[in-house]
Design a protein around this motif. Structure first.
Motif, PDB file in Angstrom:
ATOM      1  N   PHE A  49      54.553 -88.816   6.902  1.00 44.07           N
ATOM      2  CA  PHE A  49      55.964 -88.435   6.893  1.00 44.07           C
ATOM      3  C   PHE A  49      56.106 -86.976   6.482  1.00 44.07           C
ATOM      4  O   PHE A  49      55.341 -86.466   5.663  1.00 44.07           O
ATOM      5  CB  PHE A  49      56.748 -89.293   5.900  1.00 44.07           C
ATOM      6  N   ASN A  50      57.112 -86.307   7.057  1.00 46.48           N
ATOM      7  CA  ASN A  50      57.506 -85.019   6.501  1.00 46.48           C
ATOM      8  C   ASN A  50      58.646 -85.252   5.510  1.00 46.48           C
ATOM      9  O   ASN A  50      59.010 -86.395   5.226  1.00 46.48           O
ATOM     10  CB  ASN A  50      57.896 -84.027   7.611  1.00 46.48           C
ATOM     11  N   HIS A  51      59.212 -84.182   4.981  1.00 48.98           N
ATOM     12  CA  HIS A  51      60.243 -84.331   3.952  1.00 48.98           C
ATOM     13  C   HIS A  51      61.554 -84.860   4.520  1.00 48.98           C
ATOM     14  O   HIS A  51      62.474 -85.185   3.773  1.00 48.98           O
ATOM     15  CB  HIS A  51      60.464 -82.996   3.232  1.00 48.98           C
ATOM     16  N   PHE A  52      61.654 -84.941   5.833  1.00 43.54           N
ATOM     17  CA  PHE A  52      62.844 -85.495   6.470  1.00 43.54           C
ATOM     18  C   PHE A  52      62.612 -86.927   6.943  1.00 43.54           C
ATOM     19  O   PHE A  52      63.369 -87.467   7.730  1.00 43.54           O
ATOM     20  CB  PHE A  52      63.262 -84.612   7.651  1.00 43.54           C
ATOM     21  N   LYS A  53      61.534 -87.548   6.432  1.00 48.75           N
ATOM     22  CA  LYS A  53      61.180 -88.934   6.751  1.00 48.75           C
ATOM     23  C   LYS A  53      60.905 -89.126   8.242  1.00 48.75           C
ATOM     24  O   LYS A  53      61.162 -90.184   8.813  1.00 48.75           O
ATOM     25  CB  LYS A  53      62.282 -89.900   6.298  1.00 48.75           C
ATOM     26  N   GLU A  54      60.356 -88.088   8.864  1.00 49.98           N
ATOM     27  CA  GLU A  54      59.922 -88.175  10.258  1.00 49.98           C
ATOM     28  C   GLU A  54      58.400 -88.188  10.283  1.00 49.98           C
ATOM     29  O   GLU A  54      57.752 -87.440   9.538  1.00 49.98           O
ATOM     30  CB  GLU A  54      60.434 -86.978  11.054  1.00 49.98           C
ATOM     31  N   VAL A  55      57.812 -89.028  11.135  1.00 52.02           N
ATOM     32  CA  VAL A  55      56.361 -89.075  11.250  1.00 52.02           C
ATOM     33  C   VAL A  55      55.895 -87.907  12.112  1.00 52.02           C
ATOM     34  O   VAL A  55      56.402 -87.693  13.209  1.00 52.02           O
ATOM     35  CB  VAL A  55      55.890 -90.405  11.866  1.00 52.02           C
ATOM     36  N   GLU A  56      54.939 -87.154  11.601  1.00 58.54           N
ATOM     37  CA  GLU A  56      54.389 -86.037  12.365  1.00 58.54           C
ATOM     38  C   GLU A  56      52.897 -85.922  12.080  1.00 58.54           C
ATOM     39  O   GLU A  56      52.358 -86.613  11.220  1.00 58.54           O
ATOM     40  CB  GLU A  56      55.093 -84.733  12.000  1.00 58.54           C
ATOM     41  N   GLY A  57      52.215 -85.054  12.821  1.00 59.04           N
ATOM     42  CA  GLY A  57      50.784 -84.855  12.626  1.00 59.04           C
ATOM     43  C   GLY A  57      49.951 -85.767  13.501  1.00 59.04           C
ATOM     44  O   GLY A  57      50.463 -86.491  14.353  1.00 59.04           O
TER      45      GLY A  57
ATOM     46  N   ARG B 117      44.353-103.685  -3.552  1.00 60.72           N
ATOM     47  CA  ARG B 117      44.182-104.770  -2.590  1.00 60.72           C
ATOM     48  C   ARG B 117      45.525-105.393  -2.227  1.00 60.72           C
ATOM     49  O   ARG B 117      45.785-105.694  -1.062  1.00 60.72           O
ATOM     50  CB  ARG B 117      43.241-105.836  -3.163  1.00 60.72           C
ATOM     51  N   LYS B 118      46.402-105.567  -3.225  1.00 58.98           N
ATOM     52  CA  LYS B 118      47.727-106.132  -2.957  1.00 58.98           C
ATOM     53  C   LYS B 118      48.493-105.246  -1.984  1.00 58.98           C
ATOM     54  O   LYS B 118      49.125-105.740  -1.039  1.00 58.98           O
ATOM     55  CB  LYS B 118      48.506-106.282  -4.266  1.00 58.98           C
ATOM     56  N   HIS B 119      48.412-103.936  -2.173  1.00 62.67           N
ATOM     57  CA  HIS B 119      49.111-103.012  -1.287  1.00 62.67           C
ATOM     58  C   HIS B 119      48.556-103.085   0.134  1.00 62.67           C
ATOM     59  O   HIS B 119      49.308-102.992   1.112  1.00 62.67           O
ATOM     60  CB  HIS B 119      48.987-101.586  -1.820  1.00 62.67           C
ATOM     61  N   THR B 120      47.247-103.249   0.257  1.00 60.35           N
ATOM     62  CA  THR B 120      46.628-103.380   1.583  1.00 60.35           C
ATOM     63  C   THR B 120      47.132-104.633   2.283  1.00 60.35           C
ATOM     64  O   THR B 120      47.446-104.613   3.485  1.00 60.35           O
ATOM     65  CB  THR B 120      45.091-103.420   1.451  1.00 60.35           C
ATOM     66  N   GLU B 121      47.218-105.721   1.555  1.00 59.76           N
ATOM     67  CA  GLU B 121      47.684-106.977   2.145  1.00 59.76           C
ATOM     68  C   GLU B 121      49.150-106.887   2.560  1.00 59.76           C
ATOM     69  O   GLU B 121      49.544-107.383   3.626  1.00 59.76           O
ATOM     70  CB  GLU B 121      47.469-108.119   1.151  1.00 59.76           C
ATOM     71  N   ILE B 122      49.963-106.220   1.740  1.00 61.30           N
ATOM     72  CA  ILE B 122      51.381-106.048   2.090  1.00 61.30           C
ATOM     73  C   ILE B 122      51.508-105.189   3.345  1.00 61.30           C
ATOM     74  O   ILE B 122      52.311-105.486   4.243  1.00 61.30           O
ATOM     75  CB  ILE B 122      52.146-105.406   0.917  1.00 61.30           C
ATOM     76  N   LEU B 123      50.712-104.122   3.421  1.00 64.79           N
ATOM     77  CA  LEU B 123      50.735-103.252   4.598  1.00 64.79           C
ATOM     78  C   LEU B 123      50.401-104.040   5.854  1.00 64.79           C
ATOM     79  O   LEU B 123      51.115-103.955   6.874  1.00 64.79           O
ATOM     80  CB  LEU B 123      49.741-102.101   4.423  1.00 64.79           C
ATOM     81  N   ALA B 124      49.307-104.801   5.817  1.00 67.11           N
ATOM     82  CA  ALA B 124      48.895-105.578   6.993  1.00 67.11           C
ATOM     83  C   ALA B 124      49.980-106.576   7.394  1.00 67.11           C
ATOM     84  O   ALA B 124      50.274-106.753   8.592  1.00 67.11           O
ATOM     85  CB  ALA B 124      47.585-106.298   6.701  1.00 67.11           C
ATOM     86  N   GLU B 125      50.583-107.195   6.408  1.00 69.11           N
ATOM     87  CA  GLU B 125      51.643-108.184   6.680  1.00 69.11           C
ATOM     88  C   GLU B 125      52.833-107.524   7.356  1.00 69.11           C
ATOM     89  O   GLU B 125      53.399-108.065   8.319  1.00 69.11           O
ATOM     90  CB  GLU B 125      52.061-108.829   5.365  1.00 69.11           C
ATOM     91  N   LYS B 126      53.221-106.346   6.897  1.00 68.05           N
ATOM     92  CA  LYS B 126      54.355-105.636   7.482  1.00 68.05           C
ATOM     93  C   LYS B 126      54.047-105.167   8.901  1.00 68.05           C
ATOM     94  O   LYS B 126      54.955-104.950   9.710  1.00 68.05           O
ATOM     95  CB  LYS B 126      54.754-104.450   6.596  1.00 68.05           C
ATOM     96  N   LEU B 127      52.770-104.988   9.203  1.00 71.44           N
ATOM     97  CA  LEU B 127      52.363-104.583  10.547  1.00 71.44           C
ATOM     98  C   LEU B 127      52.179-105.771  11.488  1.00 71.44           C
ATOM     99  O   LEU B 127      51.875-105.585  12.668  1.00 71.44           O
ATOM    100  CB  LEU B 127      51.061-103.773  10.474  1.00 71.44           C
TER     101      LEU B 127
ATOM    102  N   ALA C  25      55.174 -98.286   7.922  1.00 72.22           N
ATOM    103  CA  ALA C  25      55.061 -99.497   7.101  1.00 72.22           C
ATOM    104  C   ALA C  25      54.672 -99.171   5.663  1.00 72.22           C
ATOM    105  O   ALA C  25      55.098 -99.858   4.722  1.00 72.22           O
ATOM    106  CB  ALA C  25      54.049-100.452   7.720  1.00 72.22           C
ATOM    107  N   THR C  26      53.880 -98.127   5.476  1.00 74.79           N
ATOM    108  CA  THR C  26      53.463 -97.725   4.124  1.00 74.79           C
ATOM    109  C   THR C  26      54.667 -97.383   3.256  1.00 74.79           C
ATOM    110  O   THR C  26      54.682 -97.658   2.057  1.00 74.79           O
ATOM    111  CB  THR C  26      52.503 -96.520   4.201  1.00 74.79           C
ATOM    112  N   GLU C  27      55.692 -96.814   3.881  1.00 76.61           N
ATOM    113  CA  GLU C  27      56.892 -96.412   3.147  1.00 76.61           C
ATOM    114  C   GLU C  27      57.622 -97.608   2.543  1.00 76.61           C
ATOM    115  O   GLU C  27      58.403 -97.450   1.605  1.00 76.61           O
ATOM    116  CB  GLU C  27      57.830 -95.645   4.102  1.00 76.61           C
ATOM    117  N   GLU C  28      57.352 -98.815   3.034  1.00 78.21           N
ATOM    118  CA  GLU C  28      58.090 -99.999   2.607  1.00 78.21           C
ATOM    119  C   GLU C  28      57.336-100.835   1.568  1.00 78.21           C
ATOM    120  O   GLU C  28      57.794-101.906   1.176  1.00 78.21           O
ATOM    121  CB  GLU C  28      58.394-100.886   3.825  1.00 78.21           C
ATOM    122  N   ILE C  29      56.194-100.369   1.113  1.00 75.47           N
ATOM    123  CA  ILE C  29      55.349-101.187   0.232  1.00 75.47           C
ATOM    124  C   ILE C  29      55.827-101.187  -1.209  1.00 75.47           C
ATOM    125  O   ILE C  29      55.933-102.239  -1.839  1.00 75.47           O
ATOM    126  CB  ILE C  29      53.881-100.718   0.314  1.00 75.47           C
ATOM    127  N   LEU C  30      56.102-100.012  -1.760  1.00 69.02           N
ATOM    128  CA  LEU C  30      56.432 -99.919  -3.180  1.00 69.02           C
ATOM    129  C   LEU C  30      57.840-100.424  -3.464  1.00 69.02           C
ATOM    130  O   LEU C  30      58.782-100.148  -2.728  1.00 69.02           O
ATOM    131  CB  LEU C  30      56.313 -98.469  -3.662  1.00 69.02           C
TER     132      LEU C  30
END
Length: 543
Positions: A70-78, A232-242, A269-274
């Motif tokens: 994400f950039n600072h405007f919450k747009e995916v780039e790179g 590990r919990k964060h990895t599992e949440i990421l996979a579930e959201k995907l 999806a990473t943005e929605e984990i925490l």
């Protein structure tokens, strides 16, 4: 004179270009030079591999790319293939090889790049140095950690990328006019934490000679270390959201799924984990950050607690300069401030570094310690916003930096210095971005817009006070890189001495009115923070 230059590297010739800098001097720039093989497909979560050699000159003249985030405007780039470094040099063939400064960007291990839109090296090249900036993998791409040893993904690939870049620099920088035996690494925020991690790992031994750690430390829990179970919990949440619907305990299936998921989807999806609790109660900034690796490998970067590594690390023999900003905690305003204050008021233990103390926030003893810290700042006025931000400054930044300095004073033979940035001028961008101009001091990240040429502000006017602030701060940093001393002609006749007394931490303070040498203003409160570790039943055994 042609506008282009060709320089040889161990992998092949590189084509750079002449570039005019902000202060009307010139350099030769080499941008997007690959230091590692593209980490894509089955290499997405693997340790860096050497890039392939090339025959024709590599075009290193285009705009700098960054990793997918994400950039600072919450747009995916790179893009995923962004394992590059950039070299800026005034003289390809100096009579004497020049000191090298290697910049490691911040961004919480989840955003950022080495782009000159933010990190233009113009002011550093007032001196005869070679400036290098690097990218490293971010988020889950750089910090996936799986404890299944058969998969060989113990974690910290983002930090291992930095090692790979430093090895490239060590081998090749002389061809660009840089001295491979006079390298200073420096970085801010997660970049500062990266520098400290590089200082305490054996993997970096001999790759640099000095370090500048800005607003960060390996002890800052904002970016790590998180427990393996949390990773590990964060990895599992990421996979579930995907959309993963398999057995989450089957790490091989999880890995295969994540290897095939589109990079842009992973970033979103990473943005929605925490959760808010993660962000406010445990001060997490990113769900994927450095970890103590679950098993040892040949390239193991963090084998055990940084507190232990700091006692005997090889960099205890070299000189290190620390810097910090006066009100770092303004970064808390990324999230609604009232929410954080409400959470603190419900449970005083959230004023503590709970992850480091391995503490249960509901434990009565821990709550008593939390109340002790809250009373330092709020004095009964529990809804005071400035008190919350200043408490956050110490919790997230100054306490871990202070404790790192204390360790250096106790264990290191190399010199240790401290600079505190407290200037309020026309370039305190993040303080304005977070709408916090009513608070005295400099926000986390404010100094970057003084020391780097960037696309946010017009070029500095040489008769402005902001120009004077830049000259002072950049002079301190470059003089340390060149001479191992922060004392430059820009701050004469001041002479900052190395830190030797753990009870009196002196710093060189930069304000809009000039520089002075003072005892660290946060010292008295930080001494109270220090009592937490003696009072914590779990932590006491580590002291």
């Amino acid at each position: 004179m042609t506008n282009f230059e060709i320089v040889q590297s161990e992998f092949g010739p590189i084509k750079g270009f002449h570039k005019q800098l902000a202060l009307n001097n010139n350099c030769v720039a080499f941008q997007n030079v690959p230091y590692m093989k593209a980490p894509i497909r089955n290499l997405r979560f693997r340790e860096a591999q050497p890039t392939e050699k090339w025959q024709e000159p590599l075009d290193a003249t285009s705009d700098i790319i960054g990793y997918c985030s994400f950039n600072h405007f919450k747009e995916v780039e790179g893009k995923e293939d962004a394992g590059i470094l950039n070299i800026f040099t005034k003289n390809l063939k100096p009579k004497k090889l020049c000191p090298v400064m290697v910049w490691i960007h911040g961004g919480g291990f989840i955003i950022g790049s080495s782009s000159t839109d933010i990190y233009g090296p113009d002011y550093f090249l007032q001196e005869d140095i070679v400036f290098v900036s690097i990218n490293y993998r971010l988020g889950v791409f750089g910090f996936l950690s799986l404890d299944d040893e058969s998969l060989n993904i113990p974690g910290n690939n983002g930090l291992k990328d930095q090692i790979f870049a430093l090895k490239w620099i060590k081998k090749n920088i002389a061809n660009f006019g840089g001295d491979p035996n006079n390298i200073t690494i420096f970085g801010e925020s997660a970049g500062g934490a990266s520098v400290h991690f590089l200082c305490i790992t054996e993997q970096s031994k001999g790759l640099f000679q000095k370090a500048i750690i800005m607003s960060g430390s390996a002890l800052c829990k904002t970016w790590g270390l998180i427990p393996q179970s949390t990773s590990r919990k964060h990895t599992e949440i990421l996979a579930e959201k995907l959309g993963f619907s398999g057995n989450k305990s089957d790490q091989k299936s999880l890995l295969q799924f994540l290897e095939k998921a589109p990079a842009e989807n992973i970033v979103k999806a990473t943005e929605e984990i925490l959760t808010l609790e993660d962000k406010y109660c445990f001060a997490f900034h990113s769900p994927f950050v450095p970890v103590i690796e679950p098993y040892k490998t040949k390239n193991c970067f963090i084998p055990k607690d940084p507190l232990e590594l700091m006692k005997t690390c090889w960099t205890n023999k070299i000189d290190i300069l620390f810097t910090g900003n006066s009100i770092e905690g303004i970064i808390r305003k990324i999230e609604p401030l009232e929410t954080g204050i409400q959470i603190f008021n419900k449970n005083p233990s959230y004023a503590l570094p709970l992850i480091e103390l391995q503490a249960d926030p509901s434990d009565q003893h821990i709550q008593e310690l939390g109340l002790k810290i809250k009373n330092l700042y709020f004095n009964g006025k529990w809804d005071d916003r400035e008190s919350f931000l200043r408490l956050s400054s110490e919790l997230m930044f100054w306490n871990p930096v202070y404790r790192t300095i204390q360790s250096r004073i106790k264990h290191a033979k190399g010199k240790t210095y401290l600079v505190r940035f407290d200037a309020e001028g026309g370039r305190n961008f993040l303080k304005e971005f977070y709408q916090s101009t009513e608070y005295k001091g400099a926000s986390h990240g404010d100094e970057l817009f003084y020391i780097f040429e960037n696309a946010i502000f017009d070029r500095l006017e040489t008769n402005s006070n902001d120009f004077k602030i830049m000259k002072q701060y950049v002079g301190i940093l470059t003089n340390f890189a060149i001479k191992s001393s922060p004392n430059s002609e820009e701050i004469e006749p001041l002479k900052l001495k190395e830190l030797t007394d753990p009870n009196k931490i002196m710093c060189l303070q930069i304000t809009e009115k000039g520089t002075s040498i003072v005892e660290l203003p946060e010292s008295e409160k930080l001494k109270v923070w220090g009592t937490l570790y003696k009072d914590s039943k779990v932590f006491r055994s580590k002291l």
